[in-house]
Design a protein around this motif. Sequence first.
Motif, PDB file in Angstrom:
ATOM      1  N   LEU A   1      -4.213   5.401   0.724  1.00  0.00           N
ATOM      2  CA  LEU A   1      -4.888   4.944   2.050  1.00  0.00           C
ATOM      3  C   LEU A   1      -6.068   5.692   2.677  1.00  0.00           C
ATOM      4  O   LEU A   1      -6.413   5.108   3.639  1.00  0.00           O
TER       5      LEU A   1
ATOM      6  N   GLN B   1       0.844  -1.276   0.089  1.00  0.00           N
ATOM      7  CA  GLN B   1       0.217   0.059  -0.044  1.00  0.00           C
ATOM      8  C   GLN B   1       0.784   1.155   0.081  1.00  0.00           C
ATOM      9  O   GLN B   1       0.523   2.318  -0.686  1.00  0.00           O
ATOM     10  N   SER B   2       2.302   1.198   0.483  1.00  0.00           N
ATOM     11  CA  SER B   2       2.911   2.467   0.709  1.00  0.00           C
ATOM     12  C   SER B   2       4.102   2.135  -0.872  1.00  0.00           C
ATOM     13  O   SER B   2       4.372   3.220  -1.236  1.00  0.00           O
TER      14      SER B   2
END
Length: 253
Positions: free
Chosen positions: A216, A54-55
């Motif tokens: 996010l 996700q990062s």
Amino acid sequence: MRSIVFAKRVIKEMLRDPLSYIFCLGFPIVMLIVMTVIDRSIPNEAGMTIFHIQSLLPGIEVFGLTFIMLFTALQVSKDRSTAFLIRLYASPMRPIDFVCGYTLAISIIAVCQVLITFGVGFVMGQFIDYSFHIGYLIAGMAVLIPSALMFIGIGMFFGTLLNDKAAPGICSIIITVVSMLGGIWMDIDMIGGTITKVAHALPFYQGVNGARMAVLGNFGELAKPLCIILIYAFLIYCASALVFGRKMKSDLT
């Protein structure tokens, strides 16, 4: 209309180069897969979250856009070195038509890169038990548009200012800066001091950070990075159009 016709020609030229497929479309996917495998081998006790998908996905995509910048610089500098562009200078086309034509053509390639990379990232997330929110992914892709335009503008600027030998070298330096100060491979905020301040002042970190916020779902602080990137993109495009116009006049004399 003149910009659209010119954009079609630019797309055909870039698609003839197999390296554009490898670096612009394939390389971000390879990096995403490799770094995800590395992340899976890091113990949870290490607290290394920057390589979590996700990062990692937004950071990898911003890194991929730097190669869009490189190929933009190559395309513009090669066009300037041939008689093709000089003949076009004698046509009714204005500098803004050339800038818009390059932007339209290369933006299509950049959008394809973003869609493919995020699509692969979404599928990979299913395999490692992480479910991306579709809406947040779409927001992340939208947030990357100003960064894509900024990198295209940088490529046009150096492609116009330099020849096809020097432009790639300068772009390689920028790619290195993005890697080191963009927060793609390390947490810049943990370093602190002058390095963090410099990174925050540059649009590369803001592009990565803004895309991560969107993916996010952290939209509350998204305005700041977006504003910084848009300001940089606007200034770079103004500089590109100005330099292109001057080069156009000097080549005709």
